[in-house]
Design an enzyme around this catalytic site. Structure first.
Site, PDB file in Angstrom:
ATOM      1  CE  LYS A 112      42.158  36.875  42.867  1.00  0.00           C
ATOM      2  NZ  LYS A 112      41.715  37.084  41.459  1.00  0.00           N
TER       3      LYS A 112
ATOM      4  NE  ARG B 217      45.944  31.630  38.870  1.00  0.00           N
ATOM      5  CZ  ARG B 217      46.444  32.527  39.726  1.00  0.00           C
ATOM      6  NH1 ARG B 217      45.646  33.129  40.607  1.00  0.00           N
ATOM      7  NH2 ARG B 217      47.730  32.834  39.709  1.00  0.00           N
TER       8      ARG B 217
END
Length: 273
Positions: free
Chosen positions: A221, A255
């Protein structure tokens, strides 16, 4: 700490890995790579072989300013893939990344085991009812607004306190409907600035007061690649560092796009005793 996935009890006292399967054409990292069923099955096979406990399938990109996808289009993308994966890997534990109750129900009908909702029911008031009626685990993420508006809603007075209040209210509602297995996700990158993301990670252990399993999703991210002045493609090392920190602070499910490396994090952490 356990959850029941289609009769299989998953013990989360040891962190588990959730592999990401994006079947969207516009995901921020792997958009378009797994939109074809054969590609998706090959990737799932790899993630399962690498040690993933869960496979999280998404057909609606939730990256900042993501384009709107109709309910029909989301169903058309995800349903054939779920069917194909369950046919090929009937024991696979599939999580469905959706905020729409109709998509959740259709995927559960076709073998999905749990639902991962970025809006915790805010974007579809019927979602929690569908979860309760099917008795499946429910992942509730913290989000303000929608993927299209969330980055303009990062003004918090007391970020951690507001998030704990948010989750406390969601937990109360879910429990009142009879939902047994709840997991929460702080929502890194969703209505948060980079500094706020690191504030959450730094204080992750405070969320243990909610007495629920914690899922974290920082894989590749912007909090990583913007901080390091790099790209999502070059953010694996940074992802591994932050996943390790999350595990040490109590994360139960990680995740990720890269399962093998995340499994190595868990194995090394477990050696600490």
């Amino acid at each position: 700490m356990t959850i029941n996935c289609k009769g299989q009890i998953i013990d989360l006292s040891t962190p588990k890995i959730m592999g990401i399967l994006n079947i969207t054409p516009n995901s921020f990292y792997d958009g378009g790579k797994y939109s074809l069923e054969n590609n998706a099955i090959s990737q799932v096979e790899k993630m399962l072989e690498d040690g993933a406990t869960f496979i999280d399938i998404g057909a609606y990109s939730s990256k900042p300013n993501a384009e709107f996808v109709s309910e029909k289009e989301e169903l058309n993308r995800i349903t054939p893939v779920v069917k194909a994966i369950i046919n090929e890997f009937p024991e696979a534990i599939l999580s469905i990344d959706t905020f729409r109750s109709s998509v959740a129900q259709e995927c559960i009908n076709n073998g999905a085991a749990l639902i991962n909702d970025i809006s915790a029911g805010n974007l579809d008031e019927k979602m929690m009812e569908v979860i309760a009626s099917n008795n499946v685990p429910y992942i509730m993420m913290h989000l303000r607004g929608t993927p299209q508006t969330m980055q303009s809603q990062t003004n918090y007075e007391h970020l951690i306190n507001e998030m704990i209040t948010y989750f406390s209210e969601k937990i109360f509602k879910a429990r009142s409907l009879g939902i047994n297995d709840l997991i929460f996700d702080p929502g890194f990158g969703f209505a948060k600035t980079t500094d706020q993301n690191f504030e959450i990670l730094s204080n992750l252990e405070l969320f243990k007061m909610l007495e629920l399993p914690i899922l974290t999703g920082v894989s590749r991210k912007s909090m990583i690649y913007k901080t390091l002045d790099t790209t999502p493609e070059e953010a694996l090392n940074g992802t591994t560092v932050l996943n390790t920190i999350a595990i040490t602070k109590g994360a139960n499910i990680i995740r990720v796009h890269d399962v093998k490396e995340a499994i190595e994090c868990v194995k090394l952490y477990e050696k600490l005793g």
